[in-house]
Design an enzyme around this catalytic site. Structure first.
Site, PDB file in Angstrom:
ATOM      1  N   LYS A  44       0.810  -1.220   0.000  1.00  0.00           N
ATOM      2  CA  LYS A  44       0.000   0.000   0.000  1.00  0.00           C
ATOM      3  C   LYS A  44       0.845   1.274   0.000  1.00  0.00           C
ATOM      4  O   LYS A  44       0.553   2.238   0.679  1.00  0.00           O
ATOM      5  CB  LYS A  44      -0.982   0.009   1.179  1.00  0.00           C
ATOM      6  CG  LYS A  44      -1.905  -1.184   1.218  1.00  0.00           C
ATOM      7  CD  LYS A  44      -2.614  -1.435  -0.113  1.00  0.00           C
ATOM      8  CE  LYS A  44      -3.616  -0.341  -0.446  1.00  0.00           C
ATOM      9  NZ  LYS A  44      -4.294  -0.586  -1.766  1.00  0.00           N
ATOM     10  N   THR A  47       2.304   0.824  -5.261  1.00  0.00           N
ATOM     11  CA  THR A  47       2.763  -0.247  -6.156  1.00  0.00           C
ATOM     12  C   THR A  47       2.007  -0.251  -7.479  1.00  0.00           C
ATOM     13  O   THR A  47       2.617  -0.291  -8.559  1.00  0.00           O
ATOM     14  CB  THR A  47       2.580  -1.621  -5.480  1.00  0.00           C
ATOM     15  OG1 THR A  47       2.727  -1.508  -4.074  1.00  0.00           O
ATOM     16  CG2 THR A  47       3.550  -2.633  -6.048  1.00  0.00           C
ATOM     17  N   THR A  48       0.691  -0.245  -7.410  1.00  0.00           N
ATOM     18  CA  THR A  48      -0.123  -0.318  -8.624  1.00  0.00           C
ATOM     19  C   THR A  48       0.058   0.931  -9.470  1.00  0.00           C
ATOM     20  O   THR A  48       0.082   0.873 -10.705  1.00  0.00           O
ATOM     21  CB  THR A  48      -1.608  -0.503  -8.254  1.00  0.00           C
ATOM     22  OG1 THR A  48      -1.736  -1.660  -7.428  1.00  0.00           O
ATOM     23  CG2 THR A  48      -2.467  -0.669  -9.496  1.00  0.00           C
ATOM     24  N   TRP A  49       0.207   2.058  -8.822  1.00  0.00           N
ATOM     25  CA  TRP A  49       0.418   3.329  -9.522  1.00  0.00           C
ATOM     26  C   TRP A  49       1.686   3.267 -10.377  1.00  0.00           C
ATOM     27  O   TRP A  49       1.670   3.546 -11.579  1.00  0.00           O
ATOM     28  CB  TRP A  49       0.531   4.436  -8.477  1.00  0.00           C
ATOM     29  CG  TRP A  49       0.407   5.832  -8.988  1.00  0.00           C
ATOM     30  CD1 TRP A  49       0.110   6.222 -10.276  1.00  0.00           C
ATOM     31  CD2 TRP A  49       0.557   7.032  -8.226  1.00  0.00           C
ATOM     32  NE1 TRP A  49       0.068   7.596 -10.356  1.00  0.00           N
ATOM     33  CE2 TRP A  49       0.334   8.112  -9.116  1.00  0.00           C
ATOM     34  CE3 TRP A  49       0.847   7.297  -6.907  1.00  0.00           C
ATOM     35  CZ2 TRP A  49       0.417   9.443  -8.695  1.00  0.00           C
ATOM     36  CZ3 TRP A  49       0.911   8.614  -6.491  1.00  0.00           C
ATOM     37  CH2 TRP A  49       0.705   9.671  -7.373  1.00  0.00           C
ATOM     38  N   HIS A 106       6.620  -7.281  -2.577  1.00  0.00           N
ATOM     39  CA  HIS A 106       6.569  -6.594  -1.278  1.00  0.00           C
ATOM     40  C   HIS A 106       7.626  -7.156  -0.329  1.00  0.00           C
ATOM     41  O   HIS A 106       7.618  -6.837   0.867  1.00  0.00           O
ATOM     42  CB  HIS A 106       5.190  -6.747  -0.634  1.00  0.00           C
ATOM     43  CG  HIS A 106       4.089  -5.998  -1.343  1.00  0.00           C
ATOM     44  ND1 HIS A 106       4.273  -4.759  -1.887  1.00  0.00           N
ATOM     45  CD2 HIS A 106       2.783  -6.341  -1.586  1.00  0.00           C
ATOM     46  CE1 HIS A 106       3.122  -4.357  -2.447  1.00  0.00           C
ATOM     47  NE2 HIS A 106       2.220  -5.289  -2.262  1.00  0.00           N
ATOM     48  N   SER A 136      -3.810   3.193   4.963  1.00  0.00           N
ATOM     49  CA  SER A 136      -4.159   2.513   3.716  1.00  0.00           C
ATOM     50  C   SER A 136      -4.137   0.996   3.888  1.00  0.00           C
ATOM     51  O   SER A 136      -5.014   0.285   3.396  1.00  0.00           O
ATOM     52  CB  SER A 136      -3.181   2.933   2.606  1.00  0.00           C
ATOM     53  OG  SER A 136      -3.561   2.384   1.368  1.00  0.00           O
ATOM     54  N   PHE A 228      -5.286   9.381 -10.363  1.00  0.00           N
ATOM     55  CA  PHE A 228      -5.972   8.492  -9.417  1.00  0.00           C
ATOM     56  C   PHE A 228      -7.394   8.188  -9.851  1.00  0.00           C
ATOM     57  O   PHE A 228      -7.824   7.021  -9.844  1.00  0.00           O
ATOM     58  CB  PHE A 228      -5.975   9.107  -8.014  1.00  0.00           C
ATOM     59  CG  PHE A 228      -6.601   8.202  -6.982  1.00  0.00           C
ATOM     60  CD1 PHE A 228      -5.883   7.169  -6.416  1.00  0.00           C
ATOM     61  CD2 PHE A 228      -7.928   8.381  -6.589  1.00  0.00           C
ATOM     62  CE1 PHE A 228      -6.459   6.320  -5.471  1.00  0.00           C
ATOM     63  CE2 PHE A 228      -8.513   7.555  -5.654  1.00  0.00           C
ATOM     64  CZ  PHE A 228      -7.774   6.521  -5.093  1.00  0.00           C
ATOM     65  N   ALA A 230      -8.729   8.266 -12.816  1.00  0.00           N
ATOM     66  CA  ALA A 230      -8.733   7.439 -14.027  1.00  0.00           C
ATOM     67  C   ALA A 230      -8.453   5.984 -13.682  1.00  0.00           C
ATOM     68  O   ALA A 230      -9.117   5.067 -14.185  1.00  0.00           O
ATOM     69  CB  ALA A 230      -7.706   7.968 -15.024  1.00  0.00           C
ATOM     70  N   MET A 231      -7.473   5.754 -12.802  1.00  0.00           N
ATOM     71  CA  MET A 231      -7.137   4.379 -12.442  1.00  0.00           C
ATOM     72  C   MET A 231      -8.216   3.739 -11.577  1.00  0.00           C
ATOM     73  O   MET A 231      -8.473   2.541 -11.670  1.00  0.00           O
ATOM     74  CB  MET A 231      -5.782   4.347 -11.736  1.00  0.00           C
ATOM     75  CG  MET A 231      -4.616   4.581 -12.686  1.00  0.00           C
ATOM     76  SD  MET A 231      -2.982   4.429 -11.895  1.00  0.00           S
ATOM     77  CE  MET A 231      -2.985   2.706 -11.379  1.00  0.00           C
ATOM     78  N   ARG A 254      -8.643   3.623  -2.735  1.00  0.00           N
ATOM     79  CA  ARG A 254      -9.568   4.295  -1.821  1.00  0.00           C
ATOM     80  C   ARG A 254      -9.517   5.817  -1.956  1.00  0.00           C
ATOM     81  O   ARG A 254     -10.475   6.453  -2.362  1.00  0.00           O
ATOM     82  CB  ARG A 254      -9.266   3.852  -0.384  1.00  0.00           C
ATOM     83  CG  ARG A 254     -10.359   4.090   0.633  1.00  0.00           C
ATOM     84  CD  ARG A 254      -9.946   3.544   1.990  1.00  0.00           C
ATOM     85  NE  ARG A 254      -8.680   4.122   2.425  1.00  0.00           N
ATOM     86  CZ  ARG A 254      -8.570   5.247   3.138  1.00  0.00           C
ATOM     87  NH1 ARG A 254      -9.652   5.913   3.498  1.00  0.00           N
ATOM     88  NH2 ARG A 254      -7.387   5.703   3.502  1.00  0.00           N
TER      89      ARG A 254
END
Length: 292
Positions: A44, A47-49, A106, A136, A228, A230-231, A254
């Site tokens: 959190k 990572t995904t970003w 991670h 988060s 954020f 858009a994703m 979130r």
């Protein structure tokens, strides 16, 4: 798929759960390639970003359909994730035909498979301040059915401070990777707060580290698509297609903000973690911002 909440246990001095240790030998013997790129983070922390940023930088122009048809967890596999018949990260990474392979982990630095060091792979480490990271992580654990039951906020915060959450101590994690950076040149250590404050500038730094030169138009597209909102709306990045999350409890993506901790911490909790930070971060040059 029916899932039951796992129990936390100590694994080589780090709090873990079985889905990250059961495939241990396979993961540790993973054969890295010199052009592999690893995104390493404490859970959190963006990572995904950063996964979406890299995927767009490398494949947004050559394979635009990739971002609209393949979920991010298949484009950027989670190396140590192991849920048989559901998601096996090492196997998924092995089968990838893209060049480069972009892989996320991670793991604390001491758990990284040795082949990544031997092949001198480039690693991007993303760190997020402890206060926002724990908030988060708490909401993530509430909705993630493969994580241990989080309990209430005060008890979760206490366990986080003690390192009794999955992947162990945040302090050890961020410091361990920071220390590794001092001796291993191919780590780009970046901060979530910087990425929030100036996404374009951080993308430029990533490109410089990776020795790639996308056009201004391509970088502009990346900035637009990794916003954020858009994703969060994008089914290929918001994890809504993965059956282990309960979005009725909380979305995977979130808020994506800095200083959301102010909505959760009491004055006493704020003061306690401030003292803990001062103690734990004494012997390091690593510093974080909790506001921007």
């Amino acid at each position: 798929m029916e899932l039951s909440r796992p129990e936390l246990f100590d694994f080589c001095g780090v709090s873990m759960i079985h889905c990250f240790t059961e495939n241990w030998d396979k993961v540790q013997n993973f054969k890295a390639r010199p052009d592999d790129i690893v995104i390493a983070t404490y859970a959190k922390a963006g990572t995904t970003w950063v996964s979406q940023i890299l995927d767009l930088l490398y494949f947004g122009k050559s394979d635009p359909g990739r971002q609209t048809s393949i979920p991010i967890y298949e484009r950027v596999p989670f190396l140590e994730m192991s849920i048989p018949k559901f998601f096996m990260g090492a196997e998924l990474a092995e089968k990838m035909t893209t060049v480069p392979r972009i892989i996320k982990t991670h793991f604390p630095v001491q758990f990284m498979p040795k082949s990544f060091w031997e092949e001198n792979c480039k690693i991007i480490y993303v760190a997020r301040n402890a206060k926002d990271n724990v908030v988060s992580f708490f909401h993530f654990d509430r909705m993630n059915m493969v994580q241990p039951e989080p309990g209430d906020w005060p008890s979760y915060l206490q366990r986080f401070q003690e390192g009794k959450v999955v992947f162990g101590s945040w302090y050890d994690h961020v410091k361990g990777w920071w220390e590794k950076k001092q001796t291993y040149a191919n780590i780009h250590y970046m901060f979530y707060e910087d990425l929030i404050e100036d996404t374009a500038q951080e993308i430029e730094k990533i490109c410089s580290f990776l020795n790639i030169s996308p056009t201004q138009e391509e970088k502009g597209r990346v900035r637009r698509e990794v916003g954020f909102d858009a994703m969060k709306k994008n089914e290929m990045t918001n994890y809504s297609t993965l059956g282990v999350f309960d979005f009725k409890i909380s979305p995977f993506m979130r808020k994506g903000k800095v200083s959301d901790w102010k909505n959760h911490f009491t004055v006493a909790q704020k003061d306690f973690i401030k003292l803990l930070n001062q103690k734990k971060m004494t012997n390091t040059t690593l510093r974080f911002r909790t506001e921007i």
